[in-house]
Scaffold this active site. Sequence first.
Site, mmCIF file in Angstrom:
data_model
loop_
_atom_site.group_PDB
_atom_site.id
_atom_site.type_symbol
_atom_site.label_atom_id
_atom_site.label_comp_id
_atom_site.label_asym_id
_atom_site.label_seq_id
_atom_site.Cartn_x
_atom_site.Cartn_y
_atom_site.Cartn_z
ATOM 1 N N GLY A 163 0.840 -1.190 0.000
ATOM 2 C CA GLY A 163 0.000 0.000 0.000
ATOM 3 C C GLY A 163 0.873 1.237 0.000
ATOM 4 O O GLY A 163 2.029 1.190 0.451
ATOM 5 N N GLN A 223 2.981 10.105 1.135
ATOM 6 C CA GLN A 223 4.274 9.427 1.245
ATOM 7 C C GLN A 223 5.213 9.759 0.082
ATOM 8 O O GLN A 223 6.416 9.559 0.195
ATOM 9 C CB GLN A 223 4.087 7.908 1.307
ATOM 10 C CG GLN A 223 3.431 7.416 2.595
ATOM 11 C CD GLN A 223 3.300 5.914 2.587
ATOM 12 O OE1 GLN A 223 2.333 5.373 2.074
ATOM 13 N NE2 GLN A 223 4.288 5.234 3.124
ATOM 14 N N CYS A 246 5.364 0.021 7.302
ATOM 15 C CA CYS A 246 5.082 1.160 6.427
ATOM 16 C C CYS A 246 6.313 1.409 5.563
ATOM 17 O O CYS A 246 7.447 1.364 6.066
ATOM 18 C CB CYS A 246 4.773 2.391 7.274
ATOM 19 S SG CYS A 246 4.372 3.854 6.303
ATOM 20 N N LEU A 247 6.094 1.692 4.288
ATOM 21 C CA LEU A 247 7.227 1.966 3.397
ATOM 22 C C LEU A 247 7.992 3.218 3.824
ATOM 23 O O LEU A 247 9.139 3.404 3.418
ATOM 24 C CB LEU A 247 6.743 2.106 1.947
ATOM 25 C CG LEU A 247 6.237 0.811 1.293
ATOM 26 C CD1 LEU A 247 5.727 1.098 -0.110
ATOM 27 C CD2 LEU A 247 7.322 -0.255 1.265
ATOM 28 N N HIS A 254 -4.736 1.686 7.316
ATOM 29 C CA HIS A 254 -3.391 2.275 7.316
ATOM 30 C C HIS A 254 -3.283 3.393 6.272
ATOM 31 O O HIS A 254 -2.789 4.488 6.570
ATOM 32 C CB HIS A 254 -2.380 1.160 7.036
ATOM 33 C CG HIS A 254 -0.953 1.592 7.004
ATOM 34 N ND1 HIS A 254 -0.020 1.140 7.912
ATOM 35 C CD2 HIS A 254 -0.277 2.421 6.164
ATOM 36 C CE1 HIS A 254 1.158 1.691 7.639
ATOM 37 N NE2 HIS A 254 1.030 2.464 6.565
ATOM 38 N N GLU A 255 -3.755 3.108 5.060
ATOM 39 C CA GLU A 255 -3.631 4.109 3.986
ATOM 40 C C GLU A 255 -4.565 5.299 4.229
ATOM 41 O O GLU A 255 -4.185 6.444 3.972
ATOM 42 C CB GLU A 255 -3.889 3.482 2.619
ATOM 43 C CG GLU A 255 -2.937 2.348 2.235
ATOM 44 C CD GLU A 255 -1.466 2.623 2.493
ATOM 45 O OE1 GLU A 255 -1.044 3.794 2.422
ATOM 46 O OE2 GLU A 255 -0.730 1.657 2.805
ATOM 47 N N HIS A 285 -2.990 7.629 6.639
ATOM 48 C CA HIS A 285 -1.947 8.484 6.046
ATOM 49 C C HIS A 285 -2.541 9.794 5.514
ATOM 50 O O HIS A 285 -1.887 10.839 5.565
ATOM 51 C CB HIS A 285 -1.284 7.767 4.857
ATOM 52 C CG HIS A 285 -0.074 6.947 5.218
ATOM 53 N ND1 HIS A 285 1.018 7.484 5.845
ATOM 54 C CD2 HIS A 285 0.222 5.637 5.020
ATOM 55 C CE1 HIS A 285 1.939 6.537 6.022
ATOM 56 N NE2 HIS A 285 1.476 5.403 5.539
HETATM 57 NI NI NI Z 1 2.338 3.529 5.462
#
Ligand code: NI
Length: 152
Positions: free
Chosen positions: A46, A51, A89-90, A131-132, A135
């Site tokens: 995701g 981000q 998380c990336l 999660h997304e 963000h």
């Molecule tokens: Ni994330």
Amino acid sequence: MAVLKILKFGEPTLRKVARPVEEITPRIITLLDDMIETMRAAGGCGLAAPQVGVLRRIAVIEVEDGVVYELINPKIIAFAGEQKESEGCLSNPGEYGITKRPKAVTVRATDRHGKEYELSGTDLLARAICHECDHLDGKLYTDVQIRACKKG
Ligand code: NI
């Protein structure tokens, strides 16, 4: 398409509230394509626009290979149950935490064609949706983390 730079935890942009998309322009389509490529290149499931430094309410999710969901202006409209599983998380590579999330969620969003749809998911997909969406409001998984853990 292009692989974009992913901002890391600590970048102020990740703490800002993203603005809704009012019109799906060619720029938004390119952003979606680039976000998918970036998510895949980073090995994630995701990615949200903040981000990659874009404060717009856009996210992409691919928890099952080849099945990509594009969420423009997503809004969680229903949730049920509870799960405590690991999450990463990336923007925070190599770190994981156990979070408390709903077991099942339904989100309403718009796709790249401007069509509104609803997506329901459980388990990993439910976690990814939460999660997304977080963000887009400047929230990170560490905000809802119960404790750190070793692996996702
Ligand atoms: Ni994330």
